[in-house]
Design a protein around this motif. Structure first.
Motif, PDB file in Angstrom:
ATOM      1  N   GLU A 117       8.780   1.043  -3.617  1.00 56.54           N
ATOM      2  CA  GLU A 117       9.754   2.114  -3.467  1.00 56.54           C
ATOM      3  C   GLU A 117       9.475   3.256  -4.446  1.00 56.54           C
ATOM      4  N   LEU A 118       9.794   4.467  -3.991  1.00 58.89           N
ATOM      5  CA  LEU A 118       9.566   5.655  -4.811  1.00 58.89           C
ATOM      6  C   LEU A 118      10.861   6.379  -5.150  1.00 58.89           C
ATOM      7  N   GLY A 119      12.001   5.747  -4.858  1.00 60.84           N
ATOM      8  CA  GLY A 119      13.285   6.386  -5.155  1.00 60.84           C
ATOM      9  C   GLY A 119      13.449   6.691  -6.634  1.00 60.84           C
TER      10      GLY A 119
ATOM     11  N   GLU B 163       0.838  -1.207   0.000  1.00 63.12           N
ATOM     12  CA  GLU B 163       0.000   0.000   0.000  1.00 63.12           C
ATOM     13  C   GLU B 163       0.864   1.245   0.000  1.00 63.12           C
ATOM     14  N   LEU B 164       0.321   2.276  -0.603  1.00 64.70           N
ATOM     15  CA  LEU B 164       0.996   3.564  -0.689  1.00 64.70           C
ATOM     16  C   LEU B 164      -0.039   4.657  -0.462  1.00 64.70           C
ATOM     17  N   MET B 165       0.200   5.478   0.551  1.00 64.04           N
ATOM     18  CA  MET B 165      -0.703   6.583   0.851  1.00 64.04           C
ATOM     19  C   MET B 165      -0.009   7.908   0.560  1.00 64.04           C
ATOM     20  N   ALA B 166      -0.794   8.914   0.215  1.00 65.21           N
ATOM     21  CA  ALA B 166      -0.245  10.238  -0.061  1.00 65.21           C
ATOM     22  C   ALA B 166      -1.141  11.308   0.542  1.00 65.21           C
ATOM     23  N   PHE B 167      -0.536  12.205   1.320  1.00 67.53           N
ATOM     24  CA  PHE B 167      -1.203  13.400   1.832  1.00 67.53           C
ATOM     25  C   PHE B 167      -0.771  14.572   0.945  1.00 67.53           C
ATOM     26  N   LEU B 168      -1.731  15.242   0.337  1.00 70.54           N
ATOM     27  CA  LEU B 168      -1.416  16.342  -0.560  1.00 70.54           C
ATOM     28  C   LEU B 168      -1.950  17.643   0.019  1.00 70.54           C
ATOM     29  N   GLY B 169      -1.052  18.590   0.228  1.00 71.27           N
ATOM     30  CA  GLY B 169      -1.423  19.939   0.652  1.00 71.27           C
ATOM     31  C   GLY B 169      -0.927  20.953  -0.360  1.00 71.27           C
ATOM     32  N   LYS B 170      -1.179  22.231  -0.104  1.00 74.87           N
ATOM     33  CA  LYS B 170      -0.774  23.243  -1.072  1.00 74.87           C
ATOM     34  C   LYS B 170       0.733  23.428  -1.129  1.00 74.87           C
ATOM     35  N   ASP B 171       1.439  23.074  -0.040  1.00 74.29           N
ATOM     36  CA  ASP B 171       2.888  23.241  -0.029  1.00 74.29           C
ATOM     37  C   ASP B 171       3.625  21.998   0.474  1.00 74.29           C
ATOM     38  N   PHE B 172       2.978  20.856   0.393  1.00 72.35           N
ATOM     39  CA  PHE B 172       3.659  19.618   0.812  1.00 72.35           C
ATOM     40  C   PHE B 172       2.966  18.413   0.205  1.00 72.35           C
ATOM     41  N   ILE B 173       3.698  17.330   0.134  1.00 70.23           N
ATOM     42  CA  ILE B 173       3.160  16.008  -0.157  1.00 70.23           C
ATOM     43  C   ILE B 173       3.904  15.012   0.714  1.00 70.23           C
TER      44      ILE B 173
ATOM     45  N   HIS C 299       0.810  12.941  -9.341  1.00 73.04           N
ATOM     46  CA  HIS C 299       0.601  12.344 -10.671  1.00 73.04           C
ATOM     47  C   HIS C 299       1.702  11.332 -10.991  1.00 73.04           C
ATOM     48  N   ALA C 300       2.952  11.680 -10.688  1.00 76.51           N
ATOM     49  CA  ALA C 300       4.063  10.769 -10.978  1.00 76.51           C
ATOM     50  C   ALA C 300       3.914   9.463 -10.195  1.00 76.51           C
ATOM     51  N   ILE C 301       3.441   9.570  -8.964  1.00 75.93           N
ATOM     52  CA  ILE C 301       3.218   8.364  -8.159  1.00 75.93           C
ATOM     53  C   ILE C 301       2.113   7.516  -8.774  1.00 75.93           C
ATOM     54  N   ALA C 302       1.007   8.160  -9.153  1.00 74.40           N
ATOM     55  CA  ALA C 302      -0.092   7.425  -9.769  1.00 74.40           C
ATOM     56  C   ALA C 302       0.355   6.757 -11.069  1.00 74.40           C
ATOM     57  N   ASP C 303       1.129   7.459 -11.866  1.00 71.44           N
ATOM     58  CA  ASP C 303       1.627   6.908 -13.116  1.00 71.44           C
ATOM     59  C   ASP C 303       2.551   5.721 -12.853  1.00 71.44           C
ATOM     60  N   HIS C 304       3.386   5.832 -11.825  1.00 68.77           N
ATOM     61  CA  HIS C 304       4.299   4.747 -11.455  1.00 68.77           C
ATOM     62  C   HIS C 304       3.526   3.511 -10.999  1.00 68.77           C
TER      63      HIS C 304
END
Length: 361
Positions: A157-159, A137-147, A181-186
Motif C-alpha cells: 500500500e502507498l496510502g 510488485e509495484l510499477m510506476a509510470f513517470l511522465g513530465k506531468d503525471f505518475i 523517490h518517495a516510493i523507492a525510499d518506502h
C-alpha cells in the motif's frame, strides 16, 4: 501521437482465432483506482477527479501533475489508462501481467520502473513457519506531468507515502519524480524491516544448530535460505535502476531529486550487504548441520557395531553347541550348561565395560 491499441488487440495480431469469439465485457475503471489527485505547488487540489479529468486539468492550466494509483487493473482498465496518458504498449502489458524483475525502462518521454515489494510474515519460530517473506510488485509510470502507480499484492500500500508527501509541500512541489523517490525510499525501508526480522530468525537458527542435542534439520535451514533468496531477488536487481536515476538517466528526474535517489541507493547497498551476510551464514549453518548429522550417524554406527560384537559372543557359543556332537567340552557334566551361560555372561559384560570405557556405548 497515435492512439494506443488495447492489450487484447495487441495480442490478437500474434495469434489466429478459430470459431466465434465471445465479446468481453469491460470492467469498470473505478474498481481498480485507489486514488487520483492533482497536485499544484505541492498541494492537493480539492475535488474528486477521474484520470481523464485530472490530466486534462493539468495540461489545460500548464501547472501541477497527476498522481493516479491503481490496484491490480485488468487489460481493459489498463488499456483505457494507456490511451489517456499515451503509455507504451509493452510497458502496459508488463504492468498487467506482473511477475517482473526490478527494472527501469525508458519509452520516449516516459519512464517505467518496477519494484519488488516484500513483507515480513510474523511467526513463532523459523523452524515451523510456512512463509517468512511475502512478495508483491509495484510499477510506476513517470511522465513530465503525471505518475501512475500500479500495485500487485495486498501489502504494497502507498496510502502512508501519499499522506507523508501531502504533508511535505516542499518535497511534493518538486514534481512527479519526487513521488517516485518517495516510493523507492518506502520500498527500501520495507527491505530493511524484513532484514531486521530475518536477523532474529537467523540468530535463532544459529543458536539451535550449535545447541547440544538439538533436533533442527538441514531442510529447515534450506527453507530459511529459500526465503532469503526470495528477498535477494527483490533487492539486488534494484541497484542498477536507482543508480541510473541518480546519475541522470532521464531529464524527467531533475538535479535536485537525483541526490535523493543516491541516498536510497546507499540504503539499498546496506540491505544488500545484510542479505549477502544472511546467505553466507545460512550456508555455514547448513554445513554445520550436515557435519553434526554425520557425527551423529558415526556415533550411532559405533553403538550398533558395539552391540553386534556383544551379541556375537552368545551367538557363536550357541552355534557351536547347536551342532549336537557327542564329544564336546562339558556336554556330560552336570554343571556344563550353567557354566556355559556363566561364560557367556562374563564375556559379554567384559566386552560391554571395555566398549563403554572407549565411549562406543
Amino acid at each position: 501521437m497515435p492512439a494506443i491499441p488495447s492489450l487484447g488487440a495487441f495480442r490478437s495480431r500474434s495469434r489466429t482465432v478459430h470459431g466465434p469469439v465471445k465479446p468481453r465485457t469491460p470492467s469498470p475503471l473505478d474498481s481498480c483506482v485507489v486514488d487520483c489527485a492533482v497536485y499544484v505547488n505541492g498541494r492537493r487540489k480539492p475535488g474528486h477527479w477521474t484520470h481523464s479529468e485530472a490530466i486534462a486539468e493539468v495540461r489545460a492550466t500548464g501547472e501541477g501533475f497527476v498522481w493516479l494509483g491503481l490496484f491490480e487493473p485488468d487489460e481493459d482498465q489498463m488499456a483505457a489508462i494507456a490511451r489517456t496518458f499515451e503509455l507504451h504498449e509493452l510497458a502496459v502489458e508488463d504492468a498487467v501481467q506482473a511477475h517482473q524483475r526490478p527494472k527501469l525502462d525508458r519509452y520516449e518521454d516516459t519512464l517505467f520502473m518496477v519494484f519488488k515489494t516484500v513483507r515480513y510474515v510474523e511467526h513463532s519460530s523459523p523452524t515451523t513457519a510456512n512463509e517468512i517473506v511475502a512478495t508483491g510488485e509495484l510499477m510506476a509510470f513517470l511522465g513530465k506531468d503525471f505518475i501512475i502507480t500500479v500495485r500487485h499484492g495486498e501489502h504494497a500500500e502507498l496510502g502512508k507515502v501519499r499522506r507523508q508527501l501531502e504533508d511535505d509541500h516542499e518535497q511534493l512541489s518538486l514534481g512527479p519524480s519526487a513521488v517516485l523517490h518517495a516510493i523507492a525510499d518506502h520500498v527500501v525501508d520495507q527491505y530493511m524491516d524484513v532484514t531486521d526480522g530475518l536477523a532474529d530468525d537467523v540468530d535463532m537458527l544459529e543458536t539451535q544448530v550449535f545447541a547440544p542435542d538439538s533436533l533442527i534439520t538441514a531442510e529447515q535451514i534450506y527453507f530459511m535460505k529459500r526465503e532469503v533468496l526470495e528477498l535477494r531477488r527483490a533487492v539486488l536487481p534494484l541497484a542498477t535502476p536507482l543508480r541510473r536515476l541518480a546519475q541522470g538517466y532521464s531529464k524527467l528526474v531533475p538535479d535536485q531529486v537525483r541526490s535523493y535517489f543516491s541516498d536510497v541507493d546507499d540504503h539499498l547497498t546496506t540491505v544488500s550487504e545484510r542479505v549477502a551476510g544472511f546467505d553466507e551464514m545460512l550456508t555455514t549453518l547448513v554445513d554445520a548441520t550436515l557435519a553434526k548429522i554425520t557425527l551423529q550417524q558415526n556415533t550411532d554406527m559405533r553403538k550398533i557395531t558395539a552391540w553386534a560384537a556383544i551379541i556375537a559372543v552368545p551367538t557363536a557359543i550357541a552355534g557351536i553347541y547347536g551342532m549336537n556332537f557327542d564329544y564336546m567340552p562339558e556336554t556330560h557334566w552336570k554343571l556344563g550348561y550353567p557354566a556355559v551361560l556363566l561364560l557367556i555372561a562374563v564375556v559379554c559384560v567384559t566386552l560391554y565395560r571395555r566398549l563403554r570405557r572407549n565411549r562406543w556405548l
